[in-house]
Design a protein around this motif. Structure first.
Motif, short mmCIF file in Angstrom:
data_model
loop_
_atom_site.label_atom_id
_atom_site.label_comp_id
_atom_site.label_asym_id
_atom_site.label_seq_id
_atom_site.Cartn_x
_atom_site.Cartn_y
_atom_site.Cartn_z
N TYR A 22 36.13 -11.51 34.58
CA TYR A 22 35.35 -12.66 34.16
C TYR A 22 35.73 -13.08 32.73
CZ TYR A 22 32.62 -11.32 38.22
OH TYR A 22 32.23 -10.98 39.50
N ALA A 23 36.04 -12.08 31.89
CA ALA A 23 36.49 -12.41 30.54
C ALA A 23 37.83 -13.12 30.56
CB ALA A 23 36.59 -11.13 29.71
N GLU A 24 38.74 -12.67 31.43
CA GLU A 24 40.04 -13.32 31.53
C GLU A 24 39.88 -14.76 32.02
OE1 GLU A 24 42.06 -10.65 34.11
OE2 GLU A 24 42.58 -9.24 32.51
N ARG A 29 39.74 -20.66 30.45
CA ARG A 29 39.01 -21.93 30.24
C ARG A 29 39.05 -22.35 28.78
NH1 ARG A 29 34.98 -19.18 33.05
NH2 ARG A 29 33.54 -19.41 31.28
N GLY A 30 39.66 -21.53 27.94
CA GLY A 30 39.80 -21.89 26.53
C GLY A 30 38.81 -21.25 25.60
N LEU A 31 37.94 -20.37 26.10
CA LEU A 31 36.96 -19.73 25.24
C LEU A 31 37.57 -18.57 24.47
CD1 LEU A 31 33.74 -19.57 27.47
CD2 LEU A 31 34.39 -21.29 25.79
N VAL A 32 37.04 -18.32 23.29
CA VAL A 32 37.32 -17.09 22.55
C VAL A 32 36.29 -16.05 23.01
CG1 VAL A 32 37.32 -15.98 20.28
CG2 VAL A 32 38.26 -18.29 20.55
N VAL A 33 36.76 -14.93 23.53
CA VAL A 33 35.87 -13.89 24.04
C VAL A 33 35.96 -12.68 23.11
CG1 VAL A 33 35.31 -12.39 25.98
CG2 VAL A 33 36.22 -14.70 26.41
N HIS A 34 34.86 -12.38 22.46
CA HIS A 34 34.85 -11.24 21.54
C HIS A 34 34.61 -9.96 22.32
CE1 HIS A 34 35.00 -14.00 18.25
NE2 HIS A 34 33.81 -14.53 18.52
N PRO A 35 35.53 -8.98 22.25
CA PRO A 35 35.43 -7.77 23.07
C PRO A 35 34.59 -6.68 22.41
CG PRO A 35 37.52 -7.78 21.92
CD PRO A 35 36.80 -9.03 21.49
N LEU A 36 33.31 -6.63 22.75
CA LEU A 36 32.44 -5.57 22.28
C LEU A 36 32.19 -4.54 23.38
CD1 LEU A 36 29.70 -7.63 20.35
CD2 LEU A 36 31.95 -6.87 19.56
N ASN A 37 32.98 -4.61 24.44
CA ASN A 37 32.72 -3.79 25.62
C ASN A 37 33.33 -2.40 25.56
OD1 ASN A 37 35.32 -5.19 25.80
ND2 ASN A 37 35.49 -4.31 27.85
N ARG A 345 30.06 -22.75 20.23
CA ARG A 345 31.21 -23.22 19.47
C ARG A 345 32.52 -22.66 20.03
NH1 ARG A 345 27.29 -22.07 15.50
NH2 ARG A 345 28.25 -20.04 15.09
N GLY A 346 32.61 -22.62 21.36
CA GLY A 346 33.83 -22.17 22.01
C GLY A 346 34.00 -20.67 22.05
N GLU A 347 32.94 -19.92 21.80
CA GLU A 347 33.02 -18.47 21.77
C GLU A 347 31.96 -17.85 22.67
OE1 GLU A 347 32.66 -17.17 17.73
OE2 GLU A 347 34.35 -18.38 17.02
N THR A 348 32.25 -16.65 23.17
CA THR A 348 31.27 -15.88 23.93
C THR A 348 31.61 -14.39 23.81
OG1 THR A 348 30.05 -15.74 26.02
CG2 THR A 348 32.45 -15.97 26.16
N LEU A 349 30.93 -13.56 24.59
CA LEU A 349 31.01 -12.10 24.42
C LEU A 349 31.39 -11.40 25.72
CD1 LEU A 349 27.67 -11.41 22.48
CD2 LEU A 349 29.95 -11.75 21.52
#
Length: 398
Positions: A22-24, A29-37, A345-349
């Motif tokens: 799901y992160a990939e 889709r262009g989002l920045v995904v911060h990896p806290l996992n 703002r184009g970011e998620t987790l």
């Protein structure tokens, strides 16, 4: 029709990797995904260690000794001795990461259908190791309300049966960050001596204790034949890909059994051992710097989480994880929603739902494990995302 083994079907998905697809997709889709996992440190691997491999004069990368290179085992013994542990090179079997050390310990200490007791929440793969070795993980629950301290010894004693062979403890704990005190460890030692059990001590995060000194199970007098230390360089030196761990025990009979298991995989990685051996050349303040950086990250993440309405977050004493309770209906659903429907703002987790760190059904369903292994600015941006997401999530519970 071909069938997959029951073992293969029963293996649980990784609690920290299962949302990676799901992160990939979110990144596509262009989002920045911060990896806290996941506990993948961003602190650079020491260049002295990398140089040891890059500059090695190797013509044939041959098999090494089954127990590991003698030179590395001596260096590793010196490291333990500097920590006050009476370890010699002969007590050490080098393994392919800490995972193989855990697997070897279960295979050598337990028979099929035997049991080992673990405080929950626990490092998620322990359940998979139990299935892979045909053993049974028996949980004893600890709770966020008392910061995941060691459960009462009576709770452990109540779980002991004729099939119990060991207690497995991760100290400092993954996923909670709890650091077990000398008093708690002595209580476990006495229990193991009373019931003739092994004490399997997973000490992967031993260098990262922030509020109290670390106590190794190998320090406990009278338990030398019972303690099996499970270790790895992955977190210590930010060298997860080297795949170098160790099983350390003063119990010679057990060590001989582990050696025969180690012969099945011939030898641990040679290049990884060269890299690990070079750690002896690191400056004396190396751990002071890394520990201070992780402590600052912990303090920032905990402060941000505790400021969010409805979030409960005990202050971890070690490792680099927090386990927090959220005001949501289901943390797994929330974690997937973050990747499929939310952005700031184009970011998620990318986070780890905590139910996968429990064996008892229903526990951890509103909890997340977050790893503070990213820069402080990324932690702040991640916490901005989390705070906004908790306000927007349709399954929020007041």
């Amino acid at each position: 029709m071909l069938h997959v083994s029951e073992r293969g079907q029963l293996l649980p998905p990784s609690p920290y990797r299962q949302l990676t697809p799901y992160a990939e997709a979110a990144r596509r889709r262009g989002l920045v995904v911060h990896p806290l996992n996941i506990g993948q440190p961003d602190i650079e691997t020491p260049p002295q260690m990398l140089a040891a491999v890059q500059q090695a004069d190797i013509r044939v990368l041959d098999y090494g000794p089954t127990a590991g290179l003698d030179s590395y085992r001596r260096v590793l013994a010196d490291y333990y001795q500097q920590q006050g542990l009476a370890v010699t090179a002969d007590d050490i079997i080098v393994t392919t990461g800490g995972s193989e050390a855990i697997m070897f310990a279960l295979l050598a200490c337990l028979n099929p259908d035997d049991e080992f007791i673990v405080p929950e929440p626990f490092y998620g793969p322990y359940q998979g190791f139990a299935i892979a070795t045909d053993t049974r993980l028996v949980p004893v629950s600890s709770y966020l309300e008392n910061e995941f301290a060691l459960p009462p010894i009576a709770d452990f004693e109540a779980k002991i049966t004729a099939r119990t062979r060991a207690i497995l403890l991760c100290n400092p704990n993954n996923p909670t960050g709890y650091v077990y005190s000398r008093t708690e460890l002595e209580q476990l030692r006495d229990l193991c001596l009373r019931h003739n059990l092994y004490l399997l001590a997973d000490e992967a995060y031993r260098e990262f204790c922030y509020d109290a000194p670390f106590v190794s199970a190998l320090e406990l007098p009278g338990a030398e034949q019972h303690v099996v230390l499970l270790d790895t360089i992955s977190k210590r030196y930010s060298a997860c890909g080297a795949r170098i761990g160790a099983l350390v025990t003063k119990n010679q009979t057990l060590r001989e059994a582990v050696f025969k298991l180690a012969q099945l995989r011939v030898c641990p990685p040679g290049l990884g051992q060269l890299l690990a051996q070079a750690a002896a050349e690191l400056p004396t303040d190396y751990f002071a710097h890394t520990q201070a950086e992780y402590q600052a990250r912990r303090d920032l993440m905990v402060a941000r989480l505790q400021a969010m309405p409805g979030v409960q977050c005990p202050r971890p004493g070690g490792a680099f994880y927090v386990l927090c309770q959220l005001p949501v209906d289901d943390a797994a659903r929330f974690a997937r929603w973050l990747l499929e429907e939310f952005e700031l703002r184009g970011e998620t987790l990318l986070v780890s739902p905590a139910a996968g760190f429990y064996a008892t059904a229903e526990l951890g369903r509103q909890q997340l494990r977050l790893a503070y292994v990213v820069h402080q600015d990324i932690i702040n941006r991640s916490m901005d995302c989390l705070a906004a997401a908790l306000k927007q999530y349709p399954g929020r519970q007041e």
